[in-house]
Design a protein around this motif. Structure first.
Motif, PDB file in Angstrom:
ATOM      1  N   ALA A   1       0.821  -1.207   0.000  1.00 43.57           N
ATOM      2  CA  ALA A   1       0.000   0.000   0.000  1.00 43.57           C
ATOM      3  C   ALA A   1       0.855   1.257   0.000  1.00 43.57           C
ATOM      4  CB  ALA A   1      -0.919   0.022   1.215  1.00 43.57           C
ATOM      5  N   LYS A   2       0.501   2.187  -0.858  1.00 45.34           N
ATOM      6  CA  LYS A   2       1.132   3.500  -0.839  1.00 45.34           C
ATOM      7  C   LYS A   2       0.439   4.327   0.237  1.00 45.34           C
ATOM      8  CE  LYS A   2       2.304   3.396  -5.694  1.00 45.34           C
ATOM      9  NZ  LYS A   2       1.978   3.841  -7.021  1.00 45.34           N
ATOM     10  N   ALA A   3       1.181   5.148   0.913  1.00 47.65           N
ATOM     11  CA  ALA A   3       0.620   5.984   1.973  1.00 47.65           C
ATOM     12  C   ALA A   3      -0.531   6.834   1.439  1.00 47.65           C
ATOM     13  CB  ALA A   3       1.708   6.872   2.567  1.00 47.65           C
ATOM     14  N   GLY A   4      -1.657   6.761   2.126  1.00 43.60           N
ATOM     15  CA  GLY A   4      -2.817   7.575   1.786  1.00 43.60           C
ATOM     16  C   GLY A   4      -3.643   7.078   0.617  1.00 43.60           C
ATOM     17  N   VAL A   5      -3.296   5.934   0.035  1.00 40.03           N
ATOM     18  CA  VAL A   5      -4.026   5.411  -1.125  1.00 40.03           C
ATOM     19  C   VAL A   5      -4.742   4.124  -0.732  1.00 40.03           C
ATOM     20  CG1 VAL A   5      -3.846   4.580  -3.508  1.00 40.03           C
ATOM     21  CG2 VAL A   5      -2.358   6.433  -2.716  1.00 40.03           C
ATOM     22  N   ALA A   6      -6.050   4.125  -0.894  1.00 45.48           N
ATOM     23  CA  ALA A   6      -6.845   2.940  -0.585  1.00 45.48           C
ATOM     24  C   ALA A   6      -6.612   1.862  -1.646  1.00 45.48           C
ATOM     25  CB  ALA A   6      -8.323   3.291  -0.509  1.00 45.48           C
ATOM     26  N   ILE A   7      -6.892   0.626  -1.263  1.00 43.38           N
ATOM     27  CA  ILE A   7      -6.835  -0.521  -2.175  1.00 43.38           C
ATOM     28  C   ILE A   7      -8.287  -0.857  -2.508  1.00 43.38           C
ATOM     29  CG2 ILE A   7      -6.028  -2.879  -2.488  1.00 43.38           C
ATOM     30  CD1 ILE A   7      -3.770  -0.919  -1.799  1.00 43.38           C
ATOM     31  N   SER A   8      -8.604  -0.888  -3.796  1.00 36.96           N
ATOM     32  CA  SER A   8      -9.992  -1.011  -4.235  1.00 36.96           C
ATOM     33  C   SER A   8     -10.187  -2.233  -5.137  1.00 36.96           C
ATOM     34  CB  SER A   8     -10.392   0.254  -4.997  1.00 36.96           C
ATOM     35  OG  SER A   8     -11.746   0.222  -5.360  1.00 36.96           O
ATOM     36  N   LEU A   9     -11.326  -2.877  -4.959  1.00 32.57           N
ATOM     37  CA  LEU A   9     -11.702  -4.013  -5.796  1.00 32.57           C
ATOM     38  C   LEU A   9     -12.250  -3.503  -7.126  1.00 32.57           C
ATOM     39  CD1 LEU A   9     -12.097  -7.106  -5.982  1.00 32.57           C
ATOM     40  CD2 LEU A   9     -14.330  -6.786  -4.905  1.00 32.57           C
TER      41      LEU A   9
END
Length: 181
Positions: free
Chosen positions: A153-161
């Motif tokens: 994960a990149k800081a501040g970036v959500a992981i999305s389906l």
């Protein structure tokens, strides 16, 4: 007591009977899926800004009372597994509407979530920023969804389906996950 729906002799939720002695309604596998999560907030600490979004994939309301959110990690050096979990519960029913994202957040300040009030606040499942973890949903001791997070994960970036992969089988494939837009 006469007003209790069930009484299993303990005050622990997630086992079919809430601590308020209301019956927990079992949720079928795939009825709820993990659809997005933020393991590494940037403007606040993890303890204030991590969140998990779940989605009701059915055509009917789903009662979340008794559903457990859990995280499991395994040490790459010792091979030892560790798990933390939180059972969703309160005295009144917590409802996930069909097709509407439901925000589970580790902190309750709307300013940390783009001005949106979390639908439910928990405090015991801290996500992992840089290692593999299994993020799961359980109902009455049965697994209803599993996501394997690869720890990138990149800081501040959500992981999305991917919107074309909104089911409990497709969300098992890491290829169907990407940084949120």
């Amino acid at each position: 007591d006469a007003d209790e729906q069930c009484d299993d002799g303990n005050k622990v939720g997630g086992d079919g009977c809430t601590r308020w002695c209301n019956e927990e309604i079992p949720v079928a596998e795939g009825a709820l899926i993990i659809s997005e999560y933020l393991p590494n907030p940037v403007s606040v600490t993890d303890a204030e800004g991590e969140w998990v979004e779940i989605l009701n994939t059915t055509d009917a309301d789903v009662v979340l009372n008794g559903v457990m959110l859990a995280k499991q990690t395994t040490s790459t050096t010792t091979g030892k597994a560790s798990m933390s979990s939180h059972v969703i519960e309160q005295m009144s029913p917590i409802i996930a509407k069909p097709g509407v994202p439901f925000l589970l957040a580790i902190g309750g300040d709307p300013a940390h979530f783009g001005g949106k009030d979390p639908d439910y606040v928990y405090d015991t499942v801290s996500l992992i920023n840089s290692a593999q973890m299994d993020l799961t949903l359980w109902s009455n001791g049965k697994l209803i969804d599993l996501v394997v997070y690869q720890g990138n994960a990149k800081a501040g970036v959500a992981i999305s389906l991917d919107p074309g992969a909104l089911d409990h089988v497709a969300n098992d494939d890491p290829a169907n996950w990407c940084p949120a837009q």
